[in-house]
Design a protein around this motif. Structure first.
Motif, PDB file in Angstrom:
ATOM      1  N   UNK A 205      32.500  18.108 -37.985  1.00 34.06           N
ATOM      2  CA  UNK A 205      31.921  18.436 -36.877  1.00 34.06           C
ATOM      3  C   UNK A 205      31.354  16.848 -36.137  1.00 34.06           C
ATOM      4  N   UNK A 206      32.299  15.860 -36.026  1.00 24.73           N
ATOM      5  CA  UNK A 206      32.427  14.593 -35.817  1.00 24.73           C
ATOM      6  C   UNK A 206      32.154  14.607 -34.203  1.00 24.73           C
ATOM      7  N   UNK A 207      32.696  15.566 -33.393  1.00 22.07           N
ATOM      8  CA  UNK A 207      32.375  15.411 -32.010  1.00 22.07           C
ATOM      9  C   UNK A 207      30.796  15.660 -31.636  1.00 22.07           C
ATOM     10  N   UNK A 208      30.452  16.592 -32.574  1.00 21.44           N
ATOM     11  CA  UNK A 208      28.703  16.880 -32.564  1.00 21.44           C
ATOM     12  C   UNK A 208      28.069  15.604 -32.672  1.00 21.44           C
ATOM     13  N   UNK A 209      28.448  14.924 -33.581  1.00 20.49           N
ATOM     14  CA  UNK A 209      27.746  13.631 -34.176  1.00 20.49           C
ATOM     15  C   UNK A 209      27.736  12.570 -32.693  1.00 20.49           C
ATOM     16  N   UNK A 210      29.129  12.494 -32.307  1.00 20.85           N
ATOM     17  CA  UNK A 210      29.028  11.622 -30.832  1.00 20.85           C
ATOM     18  C   UNK A 210      28.164  12.002 -29.726  1.00 20.85           C
ATOM     19  N   UNK A 211      28.141  13.437 -29.588  1.00 22.39           N
ATOM     20  CA  UNK A 211      27.122  13.956 -28.418  1.00 22.39           C
ATOM     21  C   UNK A 211      25.778  13.454 -29.033  1.00 22.39           C
ATOM     22  N   UNK A 212      25.415  13.804 -30.090  1.00 19.04           N
ATOM     23  CA  UNK A 212      24.102  13.725 -30.553  1.00 19.04           C
ATOM     24  C   UNK A 212      23.593  11.978 -30.503  1.00 19.04           C
ATOM     25  N   UNK A 213      24.666  11.424 -31.085  1.00 13.04           N
ATOM     26  CA  UNK A 213      24.407   9.793 -30.822  1.00 13.04           C
ATOM     27  C   UNK A 213      24.263   9.386 -29.285  1.00 13.04           C
ATOM     28  N   UNK A 214      25.077   9.865 -28.356  1.00 13.55           N
ATOM     29  CA  UNK A 214      24.760   9.622 -26.903  1.00 13.55           C
ATOM     30  C   UNK A 214      23.706  10.017 -26.328  1.00 13.55           C
ATOM     31  N   UNK A 215      22.920  11.299 -26.916  1.00 11.44           N
ATOM     32  CA  UNK A 215      21.757  11.668 -26.419  1.00 11.44           C
ATOM     33  C   UNK A 215      20.620  10.736 -27.143  1.00 11.44           C
ATOM     34  N   UNK A 216      21.002  10.116 -28.377  1.00  8.86           N
ATOM     35  CA  UNK A 216      19.957   9.375 -29.010  1.00  8.86           C
ATOM     36  C   UNK A 216      19.896   8.075 -28.201  1.00  8.86           C
ATOM     37  N   UNK A 217      20.948   7.498 -27.461  1.00  5.00           N
ATOM     38  CA  UNK A 217      20.925   6.341 -27.001  1.00  5.00           C
ATOM     39  C   UNK A 217      20.351   6.361 -25.566  1.00  5.00           C
ATOM     40  N   UNK A 218      20.344   7.802 -25.058  1.00  7.67           N
ATOM     41  CA  UNK A 218      19.646   7.706 -23.789  1.00  7.67           C
ATOM     42  C   UNK A 218      18.093   8.010 -23.946  1.00  7.67           C
ATOM     43  N   UNK A 219      17.648   8.407 -24.905  1.00  3.07           N
ATOM     44  CA  UNK A 219      16.371   8.655 -25.224  1.00  3.07           C
ATOM     45  C   UNK A 219      15.562   7.466 -25.586  1.00  3.07           C
ATOM     46  N   UNK A 220      16.423   6.774 -26.360  1.00  7.66           N
ATOM     47  CA  UNK A 220      15.749   5.700 -27.328  1.00  7.66           C
ATOM     48  C   UNK A 220      16.054   4.203 -26.677  1.00  7.66           C
ATOM     49  N   UNK A 221      17.162   4.028 -25.897  1.00 10.39           N
ATOM     50  CA  UNK A 221      17.474   2.763 -25.239  1.00 10.39           C
ATOM     51  C   UNK A 221      17.820   1.758 -26.461  1.00 10.39           C
ATOM     52  N   UNK A 222      18.249   2.362 -27.590  1.00  8.21           N
ATOM     53  CA  UNK A 222      18.503   1.558 -28.752  1.00  8.21           C
ATOM     54  C   UNK A 222      19.915   0.744 -28.526  1.00  8.21           C
ATOM     55  N   UNK A 223      19.866  -0.143 -29.282  1.00 10.23           N
ATOM     56  CA  UNK A 223      21.239  -1.184 -29.296  1.00 10.23           C
ATOM     57  C   UNK A 223      22.087  -0.859 -30.479  1.00 10.23           C
ATOM     58  N   UNK A 224      21.520   0.306 -31.265  1.00 11.89           N
ATOM     59  CA  UNK A 224      22.479   0.412 -32.364  1.00 11.89           C
ATOM     60  C   UNK A 224      23.863   1.135 -32.124  1.00 11.89           C
ATOM     61  N   UNK A 225      24.723   0.944 -32.775  1.00 11.72           N
ATOM     62  CA  UNK A 225      26.116   1.400 -32.652  1.00 11.72           C
ATOM     63  C   UNK A 225      26.430   2.815 -33.630  1.00 11.72           C
ATOM     64  N   UNK A 226      27.639   3.325 -33.672  1.00  7.58           N
ATOM     65  CA  UNK A 226      28.035   4.276 -34.243  1.00  7.58           C
ATOM     66  C   UNK A 226      29.462   4.026 -34.780  1.00  7.58           C
ATOM     67  N   UNK A 227      29.564   4.022 -36.312  1.00  6.13           N
ATOM     68  CA  UNK A 227      30.922   3.501 -36.623  1.00  6.13           C
ATOM     69  C   UNK A 227      31.365   4.999 -37.432  1.00  6.13           C
ATOM     70  N   UNK A 228      32.708   5.321 -36.787  1.00  2.00           N
ATOM     71  CA  UNK A 228      33.363   6.544 -37.455  1.00  2.00           C
ATOM     72  C   UNK A 228      34.504   5.933 -38.230  1.00  2.00           C
ATOM     73  N   UNK A 229      34.531   5.614 -39.428  1.00  2.00           N
ATOM     74  CA  UNK A 229      35.711   5.274 -40.320  1.00  2.00           C
ATOM     75  C   UNK A 229      36.294   5.982 -40.850  1.00  2.00           C
ATOM     76  N   UNK A 230      38.001   6.025 -40.940  1.00  2.00           N
ATOM     77  CA  UNK A 230      38.763   6.942 -41.565  1.00  2.00           C
ATOM     78  C   UNK A 230      39.709   7.465 -40.623  1.00  2.00           C
ATOM     79  N   UNK A 231      40.801   8.312 -41.126  1.00  2.36           N
ATOM     80  CA  UNK A 231      41.687   8.683 -40.506  1.00  2.36           C
ATOM     81  C   UNK A 231      41.915  10.022 -40.025  1.00  2.36           C
TER      82      UNK A 231
END
Length: 374
Positions: A205-231
């Protein structure tokens, strides 16, 4: 008591099963038992780097691998049993030989995915592999699995014909030195990114994580990033890698969501060392090794409330409702805002990780090997 450990599958194994096999072999050597003599079918580290069948693309290459695997299980492995005369054969990759054997069998079935999620596998391959599994479940066989959740799932699909024991595995021993340049190369700062490590299989469910992270950034104005490592996922049918790439581009988050691909152990260690939190949104897992790896590094974990992850985390993680993007977003915001909560999860996680050591992993196997009724 002589025990033969089948390590053939290491030449193609990835992620969880590869870690399981390597850590089992390492633990057998590191924590010997006076009454058990271990025999390895292959030298584990050498077999793990054999690339004869890795990255197969064409149908001919895949067919050659399946023929090689079939020859091993049904002819070469039984020949090794005749040669070494073990009391116990351990097959840690779902499949035991269909041939009659003069020894006990411990067959590790890590999860029930083949039964639970048939849509994730090609029909012919799933039918073939399930047939291999079932033909190897006979004579004096005991099934080993990874969690109580997996045990209950296997009973649901296989019944009670074979005894099933739960053995909690050990996380990967990241012994390589941390790559001190990794964060700089990726443009990351310590404590300024969320992390996920693993294949892009659809059930993650990594697309879900991407969408949740985008919403997190919109709500928090955070500078944090998301790293999705792997193949990529293990097959086109199961692969969400292109879906994630497309989604990241559509959201305009190429600078905030990093997809660095496969990384070395040193690079992974560096990412664990510096992460703010680990996020594990999976729909279905048999165990969940990254939870323990993260907790061992002192990283708080946000995970779905999928039963196996709840079992492994043992209350030391921050769960969200599986598949619920809004709930995941809320947990990202909560952890970013509440420093005391993060500190509490770090403390709980370090303590929880201690329950899953390599010594405890092999001791559980010792008990089963020496006491068939355990």
């Amino acid at each position: 008591m002589k025990v033969l450990l089948d390590l053939q599958y290491l030449n193609v194994a990835t992620t969880g099963i590869k870690t399981y096999m390597l850590e089992l072999a390492k633990a057998a050597r590191k924590y010997p038992h006076p009454d058990i003599e271990w025999i390895f079918s292959h030298e584990p580290e050498k077999q793990a780097v054999d690339d004869s069948f890795k990255g197969t693309k064409s149908k001919i290459q895949k067919l050659n691998y399946h023929l090689d695997y079939f020859r091993w299980k049904e002819f070469q492995l039984p020949d090794l049993v005749k040669k070494f005369k073990p009391d116990v054969l351990i097959c840690p990759d779902f499949v035991s030989p269909a041939a009659s054997l003069p020894c006990r069998r411990l067959t590790v079935i890590h999860d029930a995915f083949f039964w639970q999620m048939p849509e994730n596998y090609p029909r012919w391959w799933r039918k073939y592999f399930l047939n291999l599994i079932k033909k190897g479940l006979w004579e004096d066989t005991q099934i080993i699995t990874t969690t109580e959740y997996s045990k209950n799932s296997l009973i649901e699909h296989l019944g009670n014909s074979w005894p099933i024991s739960v053995v909690y595995q050990a996380p990967k021993g990241l012994t390589a030195a941390a790559d001190t340049q990794c964060l700089r190369k990726l443009g990351l700062k310590k404590q300024e990114y969320f992390l996920h490590i693993g294949t892009f299989d659809r059930r993650k469910l990594l697309p879900l994580l991407v969408e949740a992270f985008a919403a997190f950034q919109n709500h928090s104005q955070s500078n944090k990033k998301l790293v999705l490592a792997g193949g990529p996922g293990q097959s086109k049918r199961m692969d969400d890698f292109p879906v994630v790439q497309k989604l990241v581009a559509e959201l305009g988050l190429q600078d905030q969501i990093l997809v660095p691909g496969y990384l070395s152990d040193g690079e992974i260690k560096s990412l664990y060392d510096g992460a703010f939190a680990y996020v594990f949104p999976s729909l279905n897992e048999g165990f969940g090794i990254p939870i323990l790896e993260s907790m061992g590094f002192g990283i708080p974990v946000i995970h779905s409330d999928q039963p196996a992850l709840m079992e492994v985390a043992g209350g030391a993680g921050l769960p969200f409702q599986t598949g619920n993007r809004d709930d995941l977003t809320e947990k990202l915001i909560l952890l970013d805002r509440e420093k005391d909560l993060r500190s509490q999860l770090v403390t709980l996680g370090r303590e929880r990780a201690k329950a899953f050591s390599a010594e405890k992993f092999i001791e559980a196997f010792h008990r089963i090997i020496l006491n068939p009724t355990s």
